[in-house]
Design a protein around this motif. Structure first.
Motif, PDB file in Angstrom:
ATOM      1  N   ASN A 129       0.822  -1.209   0.000  1.00 24.38           N
ATOM      2  CA  ASN A 129       0.000   0.000   0.000  1.00 24.38           C
ATOM      3  C   ASN A 129       0.860   1.265   0.000  1.00 24.38           C
ATOM      4  N   VAL A 130       1.969   1.194  -0.762  1.00 22.53           N
ATOM      5  CA  VAL A 130       2.800   2.381  -0.919  1.00 22.53           C
ATOM      6  C   VAL A 130       3.121   2.670  -2.391  1.00 22.53           C
ATOM      7  N   CYS A 131       2.766   1.751  -3.297  1.00 24.36           N
ATOM      8  CA  CYS A 131       3.060   1.946  -4.729  1.00 24.36           C
ATOM      9  C   CYS A 131       1.806   1.799  -5.588  1.00 24.36           C
ATOM     10  N   PRO A 171      -1.878   2.898  -3.927  1.00 28.85           N
ATOM     11  CA  PRO A 171      -2.035   4.350  -3.818  1.00 28.85           C
ATOM     12  C   PRO A 171      -2.171   5.036  -5.182  1.00 28.85           C
ATOM     13  N   MET A 184       3.393   7.362   0.854  1.00 28.24           N
ATOM     14  CA  MET A 184       3.514   6.802  -0.483  1.00 28.24           C
ATOM     15  C   MET A 184       4.969   6.875  -0.944  1.00 28.24           C
ATOM     16  N   ALA A 204       5.950   6.933  -6.744  1.00 25.71           N
ATOM     17  CA  ALA A 204       4.500   6.863  -6.939  1.00 25.71           C
ATOM     18  C   ALA A 204       3.901   8.266  -6.951  1.00 25.71           C
ATOM     19  N   GLU A 205       4.398   9.128  -6.072  1.00 26.78           N
ATOM     20  CA  GLU A 205       3.940  10.514  -6.065  1.00 26.78           C
ATOM     21  C   GLU A 205       4.263  11.203  -7.389  1.00 26.78           C
ATOM     22  N   ALA A 237      -1.518  13.577  -4.576  1.00 25.82           N
ATOM     23  CA  ALA A 237      -0.930  12.543  -3.722  1.00 25.82           C
ATOM     24  C   ALA A 237      -0.922  12.952  -2.249  1.00 25.82           C
ATOM     25  N   PHE A 253      -1.719  11.096   1.889  1.00 26.76           N
ATOM     26  CA  PHE A 253      -1.848   9.643   1.852  1.00 26.76           C
ATOM     27  C   PHE A 253      -1.113   9.001   3.024  1.00 26.76           C
ATOM     28  N   GLY A 295      -0.385   4.870   4.404  1.00 30.79           N
ATOM     29  CA  GLY A 295      -0.542   3.451   4.122  1.00 30.79           C
ATOM     30  C   GLY A 295      -1.374   2.731   5.181  1.00 30.79           C
TER      31      GLY A 295
END
Length: 212
Positions: free
Chosen positions: A24-26, A29, A66, A70-71, A81, A84, A86
Motif C-alpha cells: 500500500n505504498v506503490c 495508492p 507513499m 508513486a507521487e 498525492a 496519503f 498506508g
C-alpha cells in the motif's frame, strides 16, 4: 447476488471501491488516487456521486507515506498525492467494500480467503476492466435518474456474471507488476498500465467518458 455480510447492499447511499496491493505504498495508492482524479475529472465537485475510493495492502506499511516515485507518477497525471497514509488490509475494509480491485491474482485470492462473501465483488483491476468492456452500458441503470450507486452495484453484478465466460488470454494479462524499488521509468510504465485499465472502469461507473 446475495448481500455480503455486513454490507446490506441496496440500503447504503454510498459505494466503496477498495484498491489492494502488497505494501500500500506503490500500486494501490496510484490506483486509488488516479480513480479519484478520474471521477473528479468526469463529475466535477460532486466527486463520485456517492462513490468512495480507498486502498490498503495485504502486507500494508501501516502509517507509511507513499513511495516518492508513486507521487511523481501521480503528478504526471495531475492527480493529488497529498495526505496519503498506508494501511494494512483489515477485515473491516473488506466488509465495507462494494468492489475490491486488486493488483494481482494472489491479492485477489488473499482478499477472498478473508471471507465476508467477498468472492463476487473482488477482481483484479485488469480482470474487471476486461469484463466491463464486454458489458453494454445501455443495460446499466441511468446514473442521472437511478443514481451512481445503483449503476455501480449493477456493474459489479454484471461483471461477476461474466467472469466464468470471458477468460483472460493469459494469466499474466490480469496482473499489475510491483514497481517497488524500481527506477522511475518502470513506475511510469506501471502508472500508464493502471491509467489505461481505469479509464473504461470509471466511464462505465459514471456513464461519462474522459475529457480528451
Amino acid at each position: 447476488m446475495t448481500a455480503p455480510e455486513g454490507r446490506g447492499i441496496g440500503t447504503e447511499s454510498t459505494f466503496r471501491i477498495l484498491h489492494v496491493s502488497t505494501g500500500n505504498v506503490c500500486r494501490s495508492p496510484i490506483t486509488e488516487r488516479l480513480t479519484r482524479h478520474a471521477l473528479s475529472d468526469r463529475l466535477g465537485d460532486s466527486l463520485g456521486g456517492g462513490l468512495i475510493v480507498e486502498s490498503a495492502g495485504t502486507w500494508g506499511h501501516e502509517g507509511a507515506p507513499m513511495e516518492p516515485n508513486a507521487e511523481t507518477v501521480l503528478a504526471d497525471f495531475g492527480a493529488d498525492a497529498s495526505g496519503f497514509v498506508g494501511r494494512e488490509l483489515l477485515d473491516e475494509h473488506v466488509i465495507r467494500a462494494d468492489l475490491v480491485l486488486t493488483a494481482t491474482r494472489d491479492h485477489r485470492a488473499q482478499v477472498i480467503s478473508m471471507g465476508h462473501s467477498a468472492g463476487l465483488r473482488t477482481f483484479t483491476l485488469k480482470e474487471f476492466t476486461r469484463l466491463v468492456r464486454a458489458i453494454d452500458p445501455a443495460t446499466l441503470p441511468d446514473p442521472l435518474s437511478d443514481g451512481m450507486v445503483e449503476r455501480a452495484r449493477a456493474l459489479v453484478r454484471a461483471a461477476a456474471a461474466l467472469r466464468g465466460w470471458l477468460l483472460a488470454p493469459s494469466a499474466e494479462a490480469d496482473e499489475v507488476n510491483d514497481p517497488y524499488g524500481a527506477p522511475i521509468t518502470f513506475f511510469r510504465s506501471i502508472g500508464d498500465e493502471i491509467h489505461q485499465a481505469l479509464d473504461p472502469v470509471v466511464t462505465a461507473l459514471t456513464g461519462v467518458s474522459a475529457r480528451r
